[in-house]
Enzyme design. Sequence first.
Site, PDB file in Angstrom:
ATOM      1  N   SER A 197       0.832  -1.200   0.000  1.00  8.58           N
ATOM      2  CA  SER A 197       0.000   0.000   0.000  1.00  8.58           C
ATOM      3  C   SER A 197       0.864   1.246   0.000  1.00  8.58           C
ATOM      4  CB  SER A 197      -0.844  -0.027   1.273  1.00  8.58           C
ATOM      5  OG  SER A 197      -1.420   1.229   1.516  1.00  8.58           O
TER       6      SER A 197
ATOM      7  N   TYR B 289      -1.870  -0.965  10.900  1.00 14.11           N
ATOM      8  CA  TYR B 289      -2.113  -1.499   9.551  1.00 14.11           C
ATOM      9  C   TYR B 289      -0.907  -1.211   8.653  1.00 14.11           C
ATOM     10  CZ  TYR B 289      -3.709  -1.640   4.713  1.00 14.11           C
ATOM     11  OH  TYR B 289      -3.799  -1.881   3.367  1.00 14.11           O
TER      12      TYR B 289
ATOM     13  N   LYS C 239       2.048  -3.788   6.852  1.00 14.40           N
ATOM     14  CA  LYS C 239       2.466  -3.844   5.441  1.00 14.40           C
ATOM     15  C   LYS C 239       3.981  -3.660   5.328  1.00 14.40           C
ATOM     16  CE  LYS C 239      -1.493  -4.522   3.512  1.00 14.40           C
ATOM     17  NZ  LYS C 239      -1.776  -5.783   2.829  1.00 14.40           N
TER      18      LYS C 239
HETATM   19  P1  NAD Z   1     -11.061  -6.967   1.152  1.00  9.25           P
HETATM   20  O1  NAD Z   1     -11.294  -6.977   2.633  1.00  9.25           O
HETATM   21  O2  NAD Z   1     -12.215  -6.732   0.264  1.00  9.25           O
HETATM   22  O3  NAD Z   1     -10.375  -8.341   0.727  1.00  9.25           O
HETATM   23  C1  NAD Z   1      -9.512  -9.058   1.564  1.00  9.25           C
HETATM   24  C2  NAD Z   1      -9.995 -10.509   1.616  1.00  9.25           C
HETATM   25  O4  NAD Z   1      -9.133 -11.260   2.454  1.00  9.25           O
HETATM   26  C3  NAD Z   1     -11.408 -10.642   2.181  1.00  9.25           C
HETATM   27  O5  NAD Z   1     -12.202 -11.386   1.270  1.00  9.25           O
HETATM   28  C4  NAD Z   1     -11.213 -11.387   3.497  1.00  9.25           C
HETATM   29  O6  NAD Z   1     -12.309 -12.243   3.787  1.00  9.25           O
HETATM   30  C5  NAD Z   1      -9.923 -12.136   3.247  1.00  9.25           C
HETATM   31  N1  NAD Z   1      -9.133 -12.444   4.447  1.00  9.25           N
HETATM   32  C6  NAD Z   1      -8.802 -11.607   5.468  1.00  9.25           C
HETATM   33  N2  NAD Z   1      -8.046 -12.266   6.374  1.00  9.25           N
HETATM   34  C7  NAD Z   1      -7.888 -13.531   5.898  1.00  9.25           C
HETATM   35  C8  NAD Z   1      -7.209 -14.687   6.376  1.00  9.25           C
HETATM   36  N3  NAD Z   1      -6.555 -14.659   7.526  1.00  9.25           N
HETATM   37  N4  NAD Z   1      -7.265 -15.818   5.637  1.00  9.25           N
HETATM   38  C9  NAD Z   1      -7.953 -15.855   4.467  1.00  9.25           C
HETATM   39  N5  NAD Z   1      -8.615 -14.799   3.966  1.00  9.25           N
HETATM   40  C10 NAD Z   1      -8.585 -13.651   4.669  1.00  9.25           C
HETATM   41  O7  NAD Z   1      -9.890  -5.922   0.870  1.00  9.25           O
HETATM   42  P2  NAD Z   1      -9.348  -5.358  -0.519  1.00  9.25           P
HETATM   43  O8  NAD Z   1      -9.696  -3.914  -0.593  1.00  9.25           O
HETATM   44  O9  NAD Z   1      -9.697  -6.269  -1.622  1.00  9.25           O
HETATM   45  O10 NAD Z   1      -7.783  -5.428  -0.222  1.00  9.25           O
HETATM   46  C11 NAD Z   1      -6.981  -6.509  -0.677  1.00  9.25           C
HETATM   47  C12 NAD Z   1      -5.545  -6.285  -0.224  1.00  9.25           C
HETATM   48  O11 NAD Z   1      -5.076  -5.045  -0.749  1.00  9.25           O
HETATM   49  C13 NAD Z   1      -5.374  -6.186   1.290  1.00  9.25           C
HETATM   50  O12 NAD Z   1      -4.175  -6.845   1.656  1.00  9.25           O
HETATM   51  C14 NAD Z   1      -5.259  -4.710   1.548  1.00  9.25           C
HETATM   52  O13 NAD Z   1      -4.531  -4.415   2.703  1.00  9.25           O
HETATM   53  C15 NAD Z   1      -4.548  -4.233   0.291  1.00  9.25           C
HETATM   54  N6  NAD Z   1      -4.791  -2.812  -0.013  1.00  9.25           N
HETATM   55  C16 NAD Z   1      -6.077  -2.363  -0.137  1.00  9.25           C
HETATM   56  C17 NAD Z   1      -6.316  -1.011  -0.371  1.00  9.25           C
HETATM   57  C18 NAD Z   1      -7.722  -0.474  -0.470  1.00  9.25           C
HETATM   58  O14 NAD Z   1      -7.901   0.743  -0.334  1.00  9.25           O
HETATM   59  N7  NAD Z   1      -8.743  -1.292  -0.715  1.00  9.25           N
HETATM   60  C19 NAD Z   1      -5.227  -0.122  -0.528  1.00  9.25           C
HETATM   61  C20 NAD Z   1      -3.941  -0.623  -0.422  1.00  9.25           C
HETATM   62  C21 NAD Z   1      -3.729  -1.978  -0.161  1.00  9.25           C
HETATM   63  N1  UFG Z   2     -12.403  11.193   3.620  1.00  7.40           N
HETATM   64  C1  UFG Z   2     -13.427  12.051   3.980  1.00  7.40           C
HETATM   65  N2  UFG Z   2     -14.575  11.504   4.465  1.00  7.40           N
HETATM   66  C2  UFG Z   2     -14.762  10.153   4.612  1.00  7.40           C
HETATM   67  C3  UFG Z   2     -13.706   9.296   4.242  1.00  7.40           C
HETATM   68  C4  UFG Z   2     -12.535   9.844   3.760  1.00  7.40           C
HETATM   69  O1  UFG Z   2     -13.308  13.270   3.864  1.00  7.40           O
HETATM   70  O2  UFG Z   2     -15.836   9.732   5.072  1.00  7.40           O
HETATM   71  C5  UFG Z   2     -11.178  11.762   3.022  1.00  7.40           C
HETATM   72  C6  UFG Z   2      -9.890  11.455   3.776  1.00  7.40           C
HETATM   73  O3  UFG Z   2      -9.668  12.426   4.776  1.00  7.40           O
HETATM   74  C7  UFG Z   2      -8.858  11.471   2.646  1.00  7.40           C
HETATM   75  C8  UFG Z   2      -9.643  10.966   1.426  1.00  7.40           C
HETATM   76  O4  UFG Z   2     -11.019  11.169   1.737  1.00  7.40           O
HETATM   77  O5  UFG Z   2      -8.472  12.796   2.389  1.00  7.40           O
HETATM   78  C9  UFG Z   2      -9.429   9.484   1.138  1.00  7.40           C
HETATM   79  O6  UFG Z   2      -9.673   8.730   2.320  1.00  7.40           O
HETATM   80  P1  UFG Z   2      -9.841   7.149   2.280  1.00  7.40           P
HETATM   81  O7  UFG Z   2     -10.162   6.697   3.674  1.00  7.40           O
HETATM   82  O8  UFG Z   2     -10.758   6.742   1.192  1.00  7.40           O
HETATM   83  O9  UFG Z   2      -8.386   6.641   1.836  1.00  7.40           O
HETATM   84  P2  UFG Z   2      -6.967   6.883   2.508  1.00  7.40           P
HETATM   85  O10 UFG Z   2      -6.140   7.647   1.517  1.00  7.40           O
HETATM   86  O11 UFG Z   2      -7.080   7.431   3.863  1.00  7.40           O
HETATM   87  O12 UFG Z   2      -6.438   5.393   2.656  1.00  7.40           O
HETATM   88  C10 UFG Z   2      -6.577   4.423   1.622  1.00  7.40           C
HETATM   89  C11 UFG Z   2      -6.732   3.033   2.246  1.00  7.40           C
HETATM   90  C12 UFG Z   2      -5.487   2.651   2.956  1.00  7.40           C
HETATM   91  C13 UFG Z   2      -4.316   2.761   2.042  1.00  7.40           C
HETATM   92  C14 UFG Z   2      -4.227   4.150   1.448  1.00  7.40           C
HETATM   93  C15 UFG Z   2      -3.117   4.264   0.452  1.00  7.40           C
HETATM   94  O13 UFG Z   2      -7.810   3.031   3.154  1.00  7.40           O
HETATM   95  O14 UFG Z   2      -5.590   1.305   3.356  1.00  7.40           O
HETATM   96  O15 UFG Z   2      -5.462   4.455   0.790  1.00  7.40           O
HETATM   97  O16 UFG Z   2      -3.208   3.234  -0.456  1.00  7.40           O
HETATM   98  F1  UFG Z   2      -3.192   2.515   2.721  1.00  7.40           F
END
Ligand code: NAD
Ligand code: UFG
Length: 338
Positions: free
Chosen positions: A124, A148, A152
């Site tokens: 991330s 979190y 990572k």
């Molecule tokens: P998500 O929660 O939709 O998907 C994650 C999946 O992993 C879920 O289906 C959950 O049931 C499964 N899971 C969790 N713990 C587990 C375990 N111990 N064993 C087996 N399955 C398990 O999340 P996502 O948004 O699809 O994110 C996927 C990956 O990308 C994550 O590692 C997350 O940290 C990373 N990531 C997401 C974002 C974002 O904003 N969505 C940003 C950066 C990185």
């Molecule tokens: N925000 C609001 N209102 C809300 C939610 C978010 O104003 O209800 C704002 C936040 O302050 C930020 C922007 O919208 O300025 C984006 O916020 P998000 O929570 O959607 O995303 P972040 O950038 O905080 O974090 C996301 C994921 C993290 C990841 C990061 C970088 O949640 O897991 O992007 O990849 F690490």
Amino acid sequence: MNVLVTGGTGYIGSHTCIQLIEAGFNPVLLDNLYNSKKAVLERIKRVTGVEPLFIQADVRDKNALINALQANNIEAVIHFAGLKAVGESVEKPLEYYDNNVHGTLVLADAMREAGVTRLIFSSSATVYGDPASVPITESFPTSATNPYGRSKLIVEECLTDFQTANPDWSITLLRYFNPVGSHPSGSLGEDPQGIPNNLMPYVAQVAVGRRECVSVFGDDYPTPDGTGVRDYIHVMDLADGHIAALKHAGSKPGLHVYNLGTGNGYSVLDMIDAFAKASGKPIPYQFVTRRPGDIAECWADPSKAQRELHWQATRNLEEMTRDAWRWQSSNPQGYPED
Ligand code: NAD
Ligand code: UFG
């Protein structure tokens, strides 16, 4: 090629699974369904005509992993499984280190026993902490501001050491910026449980009438309109980034690190405005105080992925919001219960 996709029924995993099938790969999904539903499998079939093999298991269960790897002749693993809510990680750090760090170590160990040496890991942009400048390149210093993010970072460091000790392995760390949107069919999308933590799903639920008003966290950041700026990337572009990584980095031994972002920054107000246009619905919002731990702005320099993976994001803000709205309006309560 058979690819094990951990977290495969989750948001990014399910979209990547579709693109894997479309690209001729054979994904095998493994998930403990903690944050996703089995209904996703039927939706993948609806879109691709193929229902992928699904194994309900936890990544901390080494025997289940070894079985999954061996029984399916797996050649590469894409590891999405993990917990991802920043706020929750502050309350429950042990759960985050256990799922994200311990889970990845068990997976790597199982892969070693099964002789599978190609791994792509979901990292991330959070590993850049509060960057000194933007755009962010892969060589920027890393740091963590919450459990979190630290999970990572620790995994990145563990996998780096592991790859050094095992130079024949190919390990790719993909640092995602802010994934949004959904498959253009509207059949798959982001389905957060409870109150969404992230901006886009919250805005989508306001547009569909599930919530009243978006709270905009801060209007006094040093950004053009005072609200936070992020690099929002269409989840289908992100999914394509995994296919590119599998093809171009996954075949080369080494430790590979890439930003997956668009290189563009949009503010919270830009996103609300774009979503209002895409949905044709008013999106009421109010300014509230900053969310602790948030940074002012964050966007990627994605040129390394462009150069080495021959990948770049192609879908614009209009497509991100249009597709997110198609999913939200045709599935207002998300996926049906299993
Ligand atoms: P998500 O929660 O939709 O998907 C994650 C999946 O992993 C879920 O289906 C959950 O049931 C499964 N899971 C969790 N713990 C587990 C375990 N111990 N064993 C087996 N399955 C398990 O999340 P996502 O948004 O699809 O994110 C996927 C990956 O990308 C994550 O590692 C997350 O940290 C990373 N990531 C997401 C974002 C974002 O904003 N969505 C940003 C950066 C990185
Ligand atoms: N925000 C609001 N209102 C809300 C939610 C978010 O104003 O209800 C704002 C936040 O302050 C930020 C922007 O919208 O300025 C984006 O916020 P998000 O929570 O959607 O995303 P972040 O950038 O905080 O974090 C996301 C994921 C993290 C990841 C990061 C970088 O949640 O897991 O992007 O990849 F690490």
